[in-house]
Each structure stands twice: as C-alpha cells, then as structure tokens.
Design a protein around this motif. Structure first.
Motif, PDB file in Angstrom:
ATOM      1  N   VAL A  34       0.815  -1.220   0.000  1.00 42.84           N
ATOM      2  CA  VAL A  34       0.000   0.000   0.000  1.00 42.84           C
ATOM      3  C   VAL A  34       0.844   1.263   0.000  1.00 42.84           C
ATOM      4  O   VAL A  34       0.320   2.364   0.157  1.00 42.84           O
ATOM      5  N   GLY A  35       2.161   1.124  -0.150  1.00 42.32           N
ATOM      6  CA  GLY A  35       3.024   2.295  -0.218  1.00 42.32           C
ATOM      7  C   GLY A  35       3.587   2.737   1.106  1.00 42.32           C
ATOM      8  O   GLY A  35       4.139   3.844   1.206  1.00 42.32           O
ATOM      9  N   ASP A  36       3.485   1.902   2.135  1.00 45.73           N
ATOM     10  CA  ASP A  36       3.975   2.281   3.466  1.00 45.73           C
ATOM     11  C   ASP A  36       5.334   1.644   3.737  1.00 45.73           C
ATOM     12  O   ASP A  36       5.576   1.105   4.808  1.00 45.73           O
ATOM     13  N   ALA A  37       6.226   1.699   2.759  1.00 42.14           N
ATOM     14  CA  ALA A  37       7.576   1.166   2.904  1.00 42.14           C
ATOM     15  C   ALA A  37       8.565   2.298   2.652  1.00 42.14           C
ATOM     16  O   ALA A  37       8.177   3.471   2.553  1.00 42.14           O
ATOM     17  N   TYR A  38       9.831   1.964   2.553  1.00 44.24           N
ATOM     18  CA  TYR A  38      10.854   3.003   2.378  1.00 44.24           C
ATOM     19  C   TYR A  38      10.589   3.817   1.117  1.00 44.24           C
ATOM     20  O   TYR A  38      10.713   5.037   1.118  1.00 44.24           O
ATOM     21  N   GLN A  39      10.255   3.143   0.022  1.00 44.81           N
ATOM     22  CA  GLN A  39       9.877   3.825  -1.211  1.00 44.81           C
ATOM     23  C   GLN A  39       8.411   3.533  -1.527  1.00 44.81           C
ATOM     24  O   GLN A  39       7.992   2.376  -1.467  1.00 44.81           O
ATOM     25  N   ALA A  40       7.667   4.543  -1.898  1.00 47.41           N
ATOM     26  CA  ALA A  40       6.293   4.306  -2.345  1.00 47.41           C
ATOM     27  C   ALA A  40       6.276   3.519  -3.655  1.00 47.41           C
ATOM     28  O   ALA A  40       5.288   2.857  -3.971  1.00 47.41           O
ATOM     29  N   GLN A  41       7.387   3.569  -4.387  1.00 47.49           N
ATOM     30  CA  GLN A  41       7.470   2.821  -5.644  1.00 47.49           C
ATOM     31  C   GLN A  41       7.433   1.310  -5.431  1.00 47.49           C
ATOM     32  O   GLN A  41       7.238   0.559  -6.394  1.00 47.49           O
ATOM     33  N   TYR A  42       7.622   0.856  -4.193  1.00 43.48           N
ATOM     34  CA  TYR A  42       7.551  -0.575  -3.908  1.00 43.48           C
ATOM     35  C   TYR A  42       6.119  -1.109  -3.970  1.00 43.48           C
ATOM     36  O   TYR A  42       5.914  -2.313  -4.102  1.00 43.48           O
ATOM     37  N   ARG A  43       5.113  -0.249  -3.841  1.00 40.74           N
ATOM     38  CA  ARG A  43       3.736  -0.707  -3.669  1.00 40.74           C
ATOM     39  C   ARG A  43       3.237  -1.449  -4.906  1.00 40.74           C
ATOM     40  O   ARG A  43       3.742  -1.264  -6.013  1.00 40.74           O
ATOM     41  N   GLU A  44       2.216  -2.246  -4.700  1.00 34.20           N
ATOM     42  CA  GLU A  44       1.650  -3.047  -5.784  1.00 34.20           C
ATOM     43  C   GLU A  44       0.814  -2.168  -6.716  1.00 34.20           C
ATOM     44  O   GLU A  44       0.086  -1.284  -6.250  1.00 34.20           O
ATOM     45  N   PRO A  45       0.908  -2.399  -8.020  1.00 34.34           N
ATOM     46  CA  PRO A  45       0.020  -1.664  -8.946  1.00 34.34           C
ATOM     47  C   PRO A  45      -1.440  -1.987  -8.622  1.00 34.34           C
ATOM     48  O   PRO A  45      -1.863  -3.138  -8.697  1.00 34.34           O
ATOM     49  N   THR A  46      -2.199  -0.962  -8.247  1.00 34.85           N
ATOM     50  CA  THR A  46      -3.566  -1.189  -7.768  1.00 34.85           C
ATOM     51  C   THR A  46      -4.625  -0.775  -8.766  1.00 34.85           C
ATOM     52  O   THR A  46      -5.808  -0.981  -8.528  1.00 34.85           O
ATOM     53  N   VAL A  47      -4.226  -0.185  -9.870  1.00 37.54           N
ATOM     54  CA  VAL A  47      -5.203   0.230 -10.885  1.00 37.54           C
ATOM     55  C   VAL A  47      -4.840  -0.418 -12.209  1.00 37.54           C
ATOM     56  O   VAL A  47      -3.706  -0.835 -12.421  1.00 37.54           O
ATOM     57  N   THR A  48      -5.815  -0.499 -13.072  1.00 37.44           N
ATOM     58  CA  THR A  48      -5.552  -1.067 -14.394  1.00 37.44           C
ATOM     59  C   THR A  48      -4.775  -0.067 -15.231  1.00 37.44           C
ATOM     60  O   THR A  48      -4.735   1.134 -14.930  1.00 37.44           O
ATOM     61  N   ARG A  49      -4.171  -0.581 -16.279  1.00 34.20           N
ATOM     62  CA  ARG A  49      -3.419   0.303 -17.155  1.00 34.20           C
ATOM     63  C   ARG A  49      -4.319   1.368 -17.773  1.00 34.20           C
ATOM     64  O   ARG A  49      -3.888   2.496 -18.025  1.00 34.20           O
ATOM     65  N   ALA A  50      -5.559   1.040 -18.003  1.00 32.97           N
ATOM     66  CA  ALA A  50      -6.483   2.003 -18.607  1.00 32.97           C
ATOM     67  C   ALA A  50      -6.816   3.142 -17.655  1.00 32.97           C
ATOM     68  O   ALA A  50      -7.128   4.251 -18.082  1.00 32.97           O
TER      69      ALA A  50
END
Length: 402
Positions: A34-50
């Motif tokens: 959910v972005g609560d790590a050292y980098q927010a870039q670690y979080r899982e993609p939560t939205v579709t590409r569209a």
C-alpha cells in the motif's frame, strides 16, 4: 511391480497441475503493497493500465518527510564561515621560515598533541588553526623571548596534508570511522613533494560522506552536523544537488560528522553527486535452473555495479531478463530484495516484467535501487512447462525402466 508402475504414472498429471499453480506473493512486515515502505514505488500496482492517470509515488514519499532541520540562511552561513579555510591538524607537514634565521627555518610535523614545536620556543597550538594564526603566535614568542627587537618576517606554509580519521554517523549507507586524505606511497609526485603548498580536497566533508557510503535518500542535507572541540556546527549542503556552490569544509582528526534523517524517501537525492554513493552494487540471478557450480553461473568475488539512481527495470534489462522470443519470454517476472536503511527491515517486491513495461504509470512502480539490493528473474510460463515436461520425461523413463 505393475501396480507400483501404474501408480507412479497416475501421479504425473498431479505433478503438472501442482507445478503450474501460481506461487504465493512475498509477505512483508512493512506495508509494502500500500506504499507504506521506504519507497512508495515498492507498492503493488492497484489500478488497471487504462485507469492510470497520475504519478503519485513522489508525493507519497514526500508526505512522510519531517521538516528541514537546517537554517538554510544566516545560521548555516555563520557555521560555514567559522570552519572555512585551510586548518592544520596533527601529522601535517609545514614549512617554517623566520627571515634568514637558520635556527628556526625548516620542515616540521604537527605533533600528536596538536602543537608545532620549534627550537627554544614553547609549543605553538596548531590543531584546527590557520597558518596566519600560527605565524602571529611565533612572532609574539620571538619578541617576548628577546630573539628579535623588531617583528621579523615569518612564513608558515603547509607542505603536505596528512590523512585524518573522522567519525561519520546518521543517514549514510555505511556509518563508521573513515580515513580520508593523505597520499599513498605509490602515488607521490616528486615535483609536488618538493614544492610548497598542499591541496585540501581529499580532506573535505564531501570526501568523508562519500567514504561512509554516501548519504541515504532520507538524509537531511540541510543540517549536516560537524562536531569539533565540543561545539556543533550545522551546515546546509543542498547546493550539491541544486547547482550552487556547496559548503564543503576541511575536516580535522577528531571531527565527528552526523547526518540527520527526514524519515522519508526523497526522490531528488537519487542522483550522482559528490556526496552520493559512488555506485550501487547489486546481487543478480537469472537462471533457468539452479547452477550446479559457481563457475557455470559466473559467481565471483564481485557483483554487478550500476550508477547511483538506477531503477529496477534498468537492472532487469541489465541482467538479460527482458527480450528474446516474445512467445516464450514475454511472461517473465522478477523479485527485488531490499532493506529499509532506517528500520533495518527487509522487503521483497515481485513484478510481472511485461505488465510493468506496458503500463503508462510504470514510473510509479519502478523503484530506485539501493546499495546491496538483490534481484532474481523467473522464467515465463512456457519455459516452466517445458522444464516440467523435461522432468516428467525423466521420471517416466525411470518408471518404465523399472
């Protein structure tokens, strides 16, 4: 015997199904997904590409930041002014001239107690002082001891700066005592050794920070602390990343440097600079099967090094995890192992490579790499099935031979 053979054959479809099942996603103590790590870039993609519209990782990172601790103005300027200039420390080599008086003229090494000891004079305090201050003290002693009735011409010049040991702590990748400056025996330039004067760059604050692994992305470089003789000075070094002249003072033996943390990941610090890590050493693995020996997998004493600021996808490409036949290689994935340098807690992040490549918001989920990170690639589904078929063929052959 026939019963046992038929039983083994019956197990083959079960092995295929088990092997093709999806694997569990890595678990993490921190809220990586959910972005609560050292980098927010670690979080899982939560939205579709569209639905990808905005890049939010930098804002998520910045939302955790503590206020800048540096004055960034008068206070920092006063501290920098107090520490600027050439200052001597023990073991420095100086050239002393008192007119044509051979009694005092010569080369001297600053003693371990931080004093300059000339014949017939009391030791002159040299640690942390400029050559002008030392010249004034020598003149005062020569006059008060009746060596001269009029102030003589005096020259004190640094001939060679020794290495110094300083402690570096806080938001650097390798907090420890570091030795900086000095000249190695095989690098001595004879013409420089015979000349007067010396350069101080190798003893600068930036050299100490770099020797301690460089500043971390959570560092507060607006308030770098230098403790000298019991007094703390706070220096603003943001100019390093802003294209301005940065405060870069000369350090002395016994100085202590501390870099505070803002408790957040700052994307702007992920760039090469005089105080950043010289590079990122990565541990990489890209194998279809576990290697049977070190030689065949090219395992040696060193690991792959990439420039500081390199991202996950660049390392994936660098380790040959992308490309090749699309029908067999497109469905690959990779795993990144990293560690939060503030808490010391590790994190494992798994990405579908092809999906990340095709996302419009790929930068939002493309982490920066940190020193010591490890990255492993996994094969595509077709490659996995091919391997399963090969293994089942071996098992089947052994079964029928029995």
């Amino acid at each position: 015997m026939a019963f046992k053979t038929s039983a083994k054959i019956a197990l083959l479809p079960l092995l295929v199904v088990a092997a093709c099942n999806s694997y569990d996603q890595p678990d993490n103590i921190e809220g990586v997904s959910v972005g609560d790590a050292y980098q927010a870039q670690y979080r899982e993609p939560t939205v579709t590409r569209a639905d990808a519209k905005y890049l939010r990782s930098a804002a998520l990172n910045a939302s955790k930041c503590l206020p800048l601790g540096g004055a960034g103005g008068k206070g920092s300027a006063i501290a920098a002014s107090a520490l600027q200039g050439e200052r001597l420390t023990r073991n420095d080599l100086v050239d002393v001239r008192v007119g044509d008086d051979e009694t005092f003229n010569g080369s001297y090494v600053i003693s371990r107690d931080g004093t300059l000891k000339l014949p017939f004079l009391s030791p002159v305090r040299a640690q942390g002082r400029t050559t002008n201050q030392i010249e004034a003290d020598i003149e005062q002693q020569l006059l008060s001891n009746d060596f001269y009735t009029e102030p003589p011409r005096i020259s004190v010049r640094a001939a060679d700066f020794a290495s110094v040991t300083v402690g570096v702590s806080g938001a650097v990748f390798e907090p420890r005592a570091v030795e900086i400056g000095g000249v190695r025996g095989d690098n001595i330039d004879g013409r420089r050794q015979d000349a007067l004067g010396a350069s101080t760059e190798a003893r600068n604050l930036s050299a100490a920070l770099r020797a301690a692994g460089g500043v971390r992305p959570d560092a507060d470089i607006s308030a770098v602390e230098v403790r000298r003789n019991g007094q703390v000075y706070r220096l603003d070094m943001r100019g390093v990343f802003e294209g301005r002249n940065a405060v870069d003072i000369m350090l002395l033996t016994g100085d202590e440097v501390s870099v505070p943390s803002r408790q957040c990941f700052q994307d702007d610090l992920m760039r090469p600079s005089p105080i950043s890590p010289p590079g990122v050493s990565l541990f990489l693995s890209n194998l279809t099967q576990p290697a049977t020996d070190n030689a065949s997998s090219a395992i040696g004493q060193t690991v792959r090094e990439v420039p500081y600021g390199t991202r996950y996808m660049q390392a994936v490409i660098d380790s040959n995890c992308v490309g090749g036949p699309r029908s067999t290689s497109a469905d690959r994935s990779s795993v990144l192992f990293s560690r939060n340098p503030v808490t010391g807690v590790s994190a494992v992040i798994e990405r579908d490579i092809e999906d990340l490549l095709r996302r419009a918001d790929r930068d939002d989920y493309d982490p920066y790499l940190l020193p010591g990170d490890a990255l492993a690639c996994y094969d595509s589904t077709i490659t996995n099935i091919t391997e399963i078929g090969r293994v089942l063929g071996v098992i089947g052959a052994v079964t029928f031979l029995r």
